[in-house]
Write an enzyme that holds these catalytic residues in place. Structure first.
Site, PDB file in Angstrom:
ATOM      1  N   LYS A   1       0.849  -1.196   0.000  1.00 52.56           N
ATOM      2  CA  LYS A   1       0.000   0.000   0.000  1.00 52.56           C
ATOM      3  C   LYS A   1       0.883   1.244   0.000  1.00 52.56           C
ATOM      4  O   LYS A   1       1.587   1.535   0.966  1.00 52.56           O
ATOM      5  CB  LYS A   1      -0.898   0.043   1.238  1.00 52.56           C
TER       6      LYS A   1
ATOM      7  N   GLY B   1       7.378   4.646   8.153  1.00 55.37           N
ATOM      8  CA  GLY B   1       6.532   5.814   8.370  1.00 55.37           C
ATOM      9  C   GLY B   1       6.751   6.381   9.756  1.00 55.37           C
ATOM     10  O   GLY B   1       7.829   6.212  10.335  1.00 55.37           O
ATOM     11  N   SER B   2       5.722   6.998  10.283  1.00 51.11           N
ATOM     12  CA  SER B   2       5.889   7.683  11.566  1.00 51.11           C
ATOM     13  C   SER B   2       5.959   6.688  12.727  1.00 51.11           C
ATOM     14  O   SER B   2       5.395   5.585  12.661  1.00 51.11           O
ATOM     15  CB  SER B   2       4.725   8.643  11.786  1.00 51.11           C
ATOM     16  N   THR B   3       6.618   7.095  13.788  1.00 53.71           N
ATOM     17  CA  THR B   3       6.738   6.243  14.968  1.00 53.71           C
ATOM     18  C   THR B   3       5.357   5.971  15.563  1.00 53.71           C
ATOM     19  O   THR B   3       5.075   4.867  16.023  1.00 53.71           O
ATOM     20  CB  THR B   3       7.673   6.911  15.999  1.00 53.71           C
ATOM     21  N   GLU B   4       4.498   6.982  15.486  1.00 50.70           N
ATOM     22  CA  GLU B   4       3.153   6.832  16.041  1.00 50.70           C
ATOM     23  C   GLU B   4       2.382   5.692  15.363  1.00 50.70           C
ATOM     24  O   GLU B   4       1.807   4.823  16.025  1.00 50.70           O
ATOM     25  CB  GLU B   4       2.438   8.165  15.813  1.00 50.70           C
TER      26      GLU B   4
ATOM     27  N   GLY C   1       3.766   3.336  13.561  1.00 47.20           N
ATOM     28  CA  GLY C   1       4.540   2.120  13.821  1.00 47.20           C
ATOM     29  C   GLY C   1       4.095   1.472  15.129  1.00 47.20           C
ATOM     30  O   GLY C   1       3.926   0.249  15.227  1.00 47.20           O
TER      31      GLY C   1
ATOM     32  N   GLU D   1      10.523   0.704  10.119  1.00 44.15           N
ATOM     33  CA  GLU D   1      11.523   1.753   9.869  1.00 44.15           C
ATOM     34  C   GLU D   1      10.809   3.067  10.156  1.00 44.15           C
ATOM     35  O   GLU D   1       9.928   3.464   9.407  1.00 44.15           O
ATOM     36  CB  GLU D   1      12.010   1.659   8.423  1.00 44.15           C
TER      37      GLU D   1
ATOM     38  N   CYS E   1      13.665  10.589   6.666  1.00 45.75           N
ATOM     39  CA  CYS E   1      13.662  10.023   8.019  1.00 45.75           C
ATOM     40  C   CYS E   1      15.051  10.138   8.661  1.00 45.75           C
ATOM     41  O   CYS E   1      15.157  10.291   9.866  1.00 45.75           O
ATOM     42  CB  CYS E   1      13.188   8.587   8.003  1.00 45.75           C
TER      43      CYS E   1
ATOM     44  N   GLU F   1      10.589  15.030  15.464  1.00 46.84           N
ATOM     45  CA  GLU F   1      10.869  15.028  14.029  1.00 46.84           C
ATOM     46  C   GLU F   1      10.008  16.113  13.369  1.00 46.84           C
ATOM     47  O   GLU F   1       8.784  16.070  13.452  1.00 46.84           O
ATOM     48  CB  GLU F   1      10.493  13.649  13.483  1.00 46.84           C
TER      49      GLU F   1
END
Ligand code: NAI
Length: 799
Positions: A192, A244-247, A249, A266, A300, A397
């Site tokens: 996706k 993508g974002s840590t959130e 993730g 990642e 990133c 970030e």
């Protein structure tokens, strides 16, 4: 303007790249795309479409399907059906398909670059010279791995159906990083793309058709976060790979915790860009241009935190400002543009909000008087100085062209500041002193360190993070392992569920209803083992240990939260273990084997009361061999030196993860403990271990073994008690860097769930039985790989 005037002004004229071919391609698809499922274009079930626009103009480029769970289901089914055949075709046939993909990417490279720039807003110079060449390189490199797979990974097999979710900052490159290793290892894929940038993924789908890739091997489903969520929650996906974002993730980690889905993440970064006083400042400034202004800083691994040695801070800031004035912001299809458009309004607002917040917190904001385009989404290059290391702009970030500058005095202060972040993706170190550069690189907690260079990538060099930047690597040999599993492990039978532990405060559970007679022969009480010393438990409670016939064999302390806290502290104090030489670690292990060998009979005799004579004796004998194996591995599981196609070497180091919590198997008390603790210790980590709940008395034998073998205190710590309770405390503890859990399925899921908050690495048996006596299953690289994380240090050489 006359030629003489032009010469005097030396201004750039417009140099637009021709978008005709890309626009023709869009028109050929009537500017409307369904999903790519089972080798064909499909209308979305819900017939819902959304527009994707050019952020530099706001113009609509095309409509793409908004994927629903029904679309995801169709794609997963197609991948599942295609998987067996794709996995079983010859490695050479797979390599040829991948080679064809690489060739086709090259043939369409200009169209792909233009499409990428129009959909994302990045300068054509970057998509043309960086993104697309790296995409082709990734497929070539992995075509090679497809060919070599059986020789190089003989005992491994593909995961199966892989769900891949990618962000918008490097759309096609992230697709390549995900799809190439997955296909090379025989997996089938549902990918996706990000909602802002779906076009090059769709162009890639067409390339799959062009090369005749078997239907269903690659499926592309477009849509937003809800489509990604449907993919993550699909019951027939074997692995999820996310960037993508840590959130998000963390949300994915939580959504997959109660399952056997493998996960690689990642995530974000706040990478330090460290400049020492002896650095070549002009080169460092050019490095910084790539470090923070590449792709408008939407990278990133962007070098977003500038750490300057105090003595050169002023001249460096002056040089940076001077250079910033020359950066050209404008239409990304113009070949002379340095900084293009920000991908979407929401990102632009976010950058502005964070910069405002930084200023409110006391930072000084400087922006050059750059000419800005009158339409489109643009943000000027921005320098925030006087930034406090704990302020929001130094920690969060920003994902925009914004540099936060701070100073340091000494190399150790630089390291401290560099590591003062929850992230650990990348770092740059600028110094003309090889000693300082490598000394500092070794201490930085990040997956990639660039010495006197910035943002270099190659398919042969693994890329990925430490800590909240995620885990798993993309690229290199280690990247392949993310898509492979030991063949025996996939078909290993499940262990029966362990009997539930009593509640943490249920004292009555600790009393036995019908006390069995105490064995006359063996009556032992052991203690906890913390920092190389025996310690009483905080609770003051003990737990009875019974033998095979129900007889009481002795008592062990009932460890609790406080004991775990103390052991984690002890494990951190012993972190110097990572710096001992591999030879030294091997010597200590050999000594351990010698000592266990001398005490073979008494240890086996005691153990036999719990597991029977035959198993006890086999455990001790195999245990001695296992110690020998890891003594042998200590100085052999080393890294690699890559030769990427630049004037660089990339030194891939296997680094320890830190303090590792280990829940040992119940059924094989001695050999299970050694099989898990030794590889972790071997790699330079320290350990908090919870021994077998069936026979925790083994702790007494183990600490005698460690004490007599010169193992430094704190390297291995042992807390006895109910493993499910101690697992929760260990998994939730922020200073435990990884969790290994090898009991039943419930515990494997619990280990993943409880550690979602701090995203620690988790390695479990997924509740499956491991034959610890079989060297193929019970020891070796599989364990050592999980005990280490690869750091790539890039070092330039030559003139
Ligand atoms: P995001 O993490 O929301 O999106 C990345 C991908 O995940 C997209 O394909 C998105 O559709 C998908 N996604 C979103 N929610 C999901 C869910 N619940 N389950 C499964 N998939 C889901 O990133 P976003 O919103 O585009 O950017 C927000 C911030 O994240 C940025 O400002 C930046 O700080 C950071 N970011 C970091 C990236 C990196 O490479 N480290 C890449 C993109 C964003």
């Amino acid at each position: 303007m006359s030629i003489a005037e032009k010469f005097a002004a030396m201004e750039y004229g417009p140099a637009p790249e021709d978008a005709k071919e890309a626009l023709t391609w869009l028109d050929r698809h009537s500017r409307r795309f369904g999903h790519f499922i089972n080798g064909a274009w499909r209308e979305p079930f819900a017939r819902e479409y959304v527009d994707t626009t050019d952020p530099s103009t706001g113009e609509r480029l095309a409509s793409v399907a908004q994927g629903s769970s029904a679309d995801i289901d169709a794609a997963v089914q197609a991948a599942r059906a295609a998987f067996p055949k794709w996995q079983s075709i010859t490695p050479h046939a797979r390599a040829r398909y991948m080679y064809a993909l690489a060739r086709q990417v090259q043939k369409h490279s200009r169209r792909l670059a233009v499409l990428e720039t129009m959909d994302n807003g990045k300068p054509i110079r970057e998509s043309r010279d960086i993104d697309i060449p790296l995409v082709a390189r990734h497929f070539y490199y992995h075509a090679g791995w497809a060919q070599l797979l059986p020789q190089e990974f003989p005992d491994y097999t593909a995961c199966g159906v892989v769900g891949q979710i990618i962000p918008w900052n490097f759309p096609l490159l992230m697709l390549a990083w995900k799809i190439a290793p997955a296909l090379a290892t025989g997996n089938a894929v549902v990918l996706k793309p990000a909602e802002f940038t779906p076009l090059t993924a769709l162009a890639f789908a067409e390339i799959c058709q062009e090369v005749g890739l078997p239907a269903g091997v690659v499926n592309i489903v477009t849509g937003d976060g809800s489509t990604g969520e449907a993919l993550v929650k699909h019951p027939d996906v074997d692995k999820i790979a996310f960037t993508g974002s840590t959130e998000v993730g963390r949300a994915i980690r939580s959504a997959t915790a109660q399952s056997h889905i493998r996960l690689s993440l990642e995530l974000g970064g706040k990478s330090p860009f460290i400049v020492f006083e002896d650095a070549d400042l002009d080169s460092a400034v050019e490095g910084l241009v790539d470090g923070i202004w590449l792709n408008q800083g939407q990278v990133c691994c962007a070098g977003s935190r500038l750490l300057m040695q105090e003595s050169i801070a002023e001249p460096l800031i002056a040089k940076i400002r001077e250079r910033m004035i020359t950066l050209r912001v404008g239409p990304p299809l113009d070949k002379g543009i340095d900084i293009g458009a920000i991908v979407a309004p929401v990102q632009l607002e976010r950058i502005q909000r964070l910069v405002n917040q930084g200023v409110a917190e006391g930072a000084t904001c400087w922006q050059p008087q750059t000419e800005m385009p009158s339409r489109g989404l643009y943000f000027p290059p921005t320098l925030l100085s006087n930034v406090h290391p704990s302020s929001m702009v130094a920690q969060q970030e920003i994902f925009g062209p914004v540099l936060a500058a701070m100073t340091f005095r000494t190399p150790s202060e630089a390291v401290e500041l560099a590591n003062n972040t929850a992230y650990g993706l990348a770092a740059c170190v600028w110094s003309e002193s090889i000693n300082i550069a490598l000394h500092v690189s070794a201490q930085i907690k990040a997956g990639v360190v660039w010495v006197n260079c910035t943002n270099l990538f190659d398919a042969s060099c693994g890329f990925g993070g430490y800590r909240e930047s995620g885990y798993g690597r993309e690229g290199g040999r280690e990247g392949l392992l993310e898509y492979l599993e030991p063949a025996w492990f996939k078909s290993a039978p499940s262990l029966p569920a362990a009997k539930p532990s009593p509640g943490e405060n249920a004292d009555s559970d600790r009393q036995t209803a019908n006390p069995a007679p105490v064995s006359a022969e063996i009556d032992r009480t052991v203690k906890l083992y913390i920092g190389g010393k025996q310690a009483r438990p905080d609770s003051g409670y003990s737990m009875e240990v019974r033998g095979r016939n129900g007889q009481i064999l002795g008592e062990v302390p009932l460890g609790n939260r406080k004991d775990i806290r103390n052991t984690v502290e002890a494990a951190h104090k012993a972190a110097g273990w990572a710096k001992t030489t591999a030879h030294n670690r091997a010597q200590i292990l050999y000594y351990m084997a010698e000592n266990l060998s001398q005490r073979r009979d008494e240890v086996a005799h005691r153990l036999s009361a719990a597991v029977g004579e035959a198993q006890a004796s086999a455990e001790v004998n195999s245990g001695i061999e296992r110690i020998f194996s890891y003594a042998a591995w200590a100085d052999k599981f080393d890294g690699a030196v890559h030769n990427p196609p630049f004037r660089n070497i990339a030194i891939a180091m296997n680094e320890p993860i830190g303090a590792v919590g280990i829940i040992c198997p119940h059924e094989v008390p001695l050999l299970g403990f050694l099989s898990l603790v030794l590889p972790v210790v071997d790699a330079g980590n320290t350990v908090v271990a919870v021994p077998s709940e069936t026979y925790p008395l083994i702790t007494g034998d183990l600490y005698q073994l460690f004490d007599t073998s010169d193992l430094p205190g704190g390297v291995v710590n042992i807390v006895t008690g109910y493993s499910s309770q101690l697992l929760k405390v260990l998994a939730e503890h922020d200073d435990v860097d990884a969790i290994w859990c090898f009991t039943d399925q419930t515990s494997a899921f619990a280990a993943k769930s409880f550690s979602t908050g701090n995203l620690k690495q988790v390695f479990t048996n997924e509740g499956r039985a491991i034959d610890w006596f079989d060297v193929k299953q019970g020891e070796g690289r599989w364990f050592l790989q999980h005990a280490t994380q690869v750091k790539n240090i890039w070092v330039p050489y030559g003139e």
